[in-house]
Design a protein around this motif. Structure first.
Motif, short mmCIF file in Angstrom:
data_model
loop_
_atom_site.label_atom_id
_atom_site.label_comp_id
_atom_site.label_asym_id
_atom_site.label_seq_id
_atom_site.Cartn_x
_atom_site.Cartn_y
_atom_site.Cartn_z
N TYR A 53 0.84 -1.20 0.00
CA TYR A 53 0.00 0.00 0.00
C TYR A 53 0.87 1.24 0.00
O TYR A 53 0.59 2.23 -0.69
CB TYR A 53 -0.91 -0.01 1.23
N ASN A 54 1.94 1.19 0.76
CA ASN A 54 2.82 2.35 0.85
C ASN A 54 3.43 2.70 -0.50
O ASN A 54 3.50 3.87 -0.90
CB ASN A 54 3.93 2.07 1.87
N ARG A 55 3.84 1.68 -1.23
CA ARG A 55 4.42 1.89 -2.56
C ARG A 55 3.38 2.51 -3.51
O ARG A 55 3.68 3.45 -4.25
CB ARG A 55 4.91 0.55 -3.09
N ALA A 56 2.18 1.97 -3.47
CA ALA A 56 1.13 2.49 -4.34
C ALA A 56 0.82 3.95 -3.98
O ALA A 56 0.62 4.80 -4.87
CB ALA A 56 -0.14 1.64 -4.22
N TRP A 57 0.79 4.22 -2.70
CA TRP A 57 0.48 5.58 -2.26
C TRP A 57 1.55 6.56 -2.76
O TRP A 57 1.23 7.67 -3.21
CB TRP A 57 0.37 5.60 -0.73
#
Lengths: 123, 123
Positions: A53-57
């Motif tokens: 999720y962090n990467r996508a964000w």
């Protein structure tokens, strides 16, 4: 006389812009946009892509900063953690990018068909 | 009213094939082919690209293995260490690839011009 052919090699047009800088928009960000549009959630889109999720964000943040207005916006609604959707600009960018990929494939098809026949067959 | 504009962002079409495998042919190998054709030497081509001779040699080996016949062949001649040249197949591959890049840019131009106007101006 082969009964099981390997899949035919395909051409990948990886369209990137701008040409300078590491935060360019390209096929990875386009696919993330597509999944966010489909799922209404950065978290679900990230999971579908096998990405944290962090990467996508961070990718969304970079995309939003690249254009005059954000491409992805927060929504409120059924999902109690909130959701995400494409802005009108995000939808336009995704539509144009998707069409560019298709246009590129169509425009290069004849040469690619010729090149493909020159490749060594894979086993 | 600006007197010094930053260079306009450009679209990079990075055409790669086949789609599977790490030894795909793409813009890097095409540029190496182009320099070998121009200089008649893998060593000089490598130096122009800021690449070690060993790296260039490995890329040539991979390219030669990807196609039915080698794209780069050794030559004998004035250069006492020998030289390199494109085979007829190598010349064809480079010509088709170069034309595919141009075709892709032409086919995507209208959408790219529109997208470019949506980018945040860089300072």
């Amino acid at each position: 006389m082969t009964t099981m052919s390997p899949p035919a090699p395909e051409l990948q047009p990886r369209l990137r812009f701008p040409d300078q800088g590491s935060k360019a928009f390209g096929p990875g960000k386009a696919e993330l946009l597509r999944r966010i549009a489909d799922t209404g959630s950065i978290r679900t889109a990230a999971r579908e892509l096998g990405m944290s999720y962090n990467r996508a964000w961070l990718l969304v943040r970079d995309m939003n900063g690249l254009f005059r207005e954000p491409l992805v916006v927060a929504t409120r609604g059924g999902d109690r953690r909130g959701g995400a959707a494409l802005s009108p600009l995000g939808a336009e960018v995704l539509a144009r990018y998707t069409r560019m990929e298709a246009s590129c494939l169509r425009a290069t098809r004849a040469d690619w068909q010729a090149l493909r026949r020159l490749l060594r067959p894979s086993d």
